[in-house]
Design a protein around this motif. Sequence first.
Motif, short mmCIF file in Angstrom:
data_model
loop_
_atom_site.label_atom_id
_atom_site.label_comp_id
_atom_site.label_asym_id
_atom_site.label_seq_id
_atom_site.Cartn_x
_atom_site.Cartn_y
_atom_site.Cartn_z
N LYS A 12 0.84 -1.17 0.01
CA LYS A 12 0.05 -0.09 -0.01
C LYS A 12 0.85 1.22 -0.09
CE LYS A 12 -3.87 -2.20 1.92
NZ LYS A 12 -5.32 -2.29 1.55
N THR A 13 2.16 0.91 -0.33
CA THR A 13 3.21 2.46 -0.44
C THR A 13 2.68 3.16 -1.45
OG1 THR A 13 4.87 0.89 0.62
CG2 THR A 13 5.41 3.00 -0.62
N LYS A 14 2.68 4.44 -1.31
CA LYS A 14 2.29 5.34 -2.22
C LYS A 14 3.52 5.99 -2.88
CE LYS A 14 -2.05 6.86 -0.29
NZ LYS A 14 -2.85 8.01 0.50
N GLU A 62 8.89 6.66 -3.62
CA GLU A 62 8.22 6.31 -2.39
C GLU A 62 7.82 7.22 -1.40
OE1 GLU A 62 8.57 2.02 -1.09
OE2 GLU A 62 10.44 2.52 -1.63
N ASP A 110 6.45 -3.63 -8.97
CA ASP A 110 5.83 -3.47 -7.70
C ASP A 110 4.91 -2.13 -7.74
OD1 ASP A 110 6.48 -5.88 -6.99
OD2 ASP A 110 8.14 -4.97 -5.37
N PHE A 111 5.25 -1.16 -8.71
CA PHE A 111 4.59 0.04 -8.74
C PHE A 111 3.39 0.08 -9.90
CE2 PHE A 111 8.05 0.46 -5.72
CZ PHE A 111 7.39 1.23 -4.67
N ARG A 112 3.61 -0.99 -10.83
CA ARG A 112 2.81 -0.88 -11.91
C ARG A 112 1.30 -1.02 -11.52
NH1 ARG A 112 4.40 -3.88 -17.21
NH2 ARG A 112 3.41 -2.13 -17.99
N GLY A 113 0.55 -0.66 -12.47
CA GLY A 113 -0.84 -0.99 -12.07
C GLY A 113 -1.56 0.07 -11.18
N ARG A 114 -1.11 1.21 -10.90
CA ARG A 114 -1.58 2.32 -10.18
C ARG A 114 -1.77 3.47 -10.77
NH1 ARG A 114 2.23 2.15 -4.87
NH2 ARG A 114 2.55 -0.18 -4.74
N GLY A 115 -1.59 3.69 -12.20
CA GLY A 115 -1.80 4.67 -13.24
C GLY A 115 -0.57 5.73 -12.99
N LEU A 116 0.50 5.29 -12.60
CA LEU A 116 1.79 6.23 -12.35
C LEU A 116 2.31 6.44 -13.65
CD1 LEU A 116 3.32 4.61 -9.37
CD2 LEU A 116 2.17 6.80 -9.36
N GLU A 119 0.18 9.00 -15.54
CA GLU A 119 0.33 10.18 -14.76
C GLU A 119 1.54 10.80 -15.62
OE1 GLU A 119 1.40 12.37 -10.55
OE2 GLU A 119 0.44 10.19 -10.70
#
Length: 180
Positions: A12-14, A62, A110-116, A119
């Motif tokens: 759940k890390t942003k 992060e 690990d940070f994929r799939g978040r819309g990053l 953006e």
Amino acid sequence: MVVTVGGKNPAKTKAAWREISRDDIDSFVCVADKIHPNLPESDQVFAERVRLFPQGCLALVEDVADDLCGYVISHPIRRRRQPPALDSLLGEIASVADQYNIHDLAILSDFRGRGLARECINKLLQRAKRYPTVSLVSVYNTASFWGRFGFVPVEVGECLKKKLLDYGDDAISLEWQNGK
């Protein structure tokens, strides 16, 4: 280029995009080495891009640990005369640059799939509004990913075909038309 590989377990890390600083170069290179082991570029290449066009270089960090988990390098170029060869210095941004180039967009898996990535790409396309086109070299079979943003394959001359070979067998030149 857009690629991801394994990293931490940030359940759940942003993470957020911010401008890259010269202090980020070592972390930047570590992420690049994880994501692009077969497409290495030296510290000097990254440092030069940050120095020449800092507004086109962003770090994905992060929230809590401020660890770098992705980056983007982009800058203006002369249309159809570049992208620069892999692991090469630009020297300068040409005052007559007529195309924007996304040299590398890389995010740890690990940070994929978040819309990053979306953006970041939206930010880059806003910065590139003064140029008629945006170019990039798609690697690792990511052309369909870029196609979601309107990038399409373009025919290239012999000089650029030779440069693309350094990016791998699946490298393809893509372009986005501004205003379409």
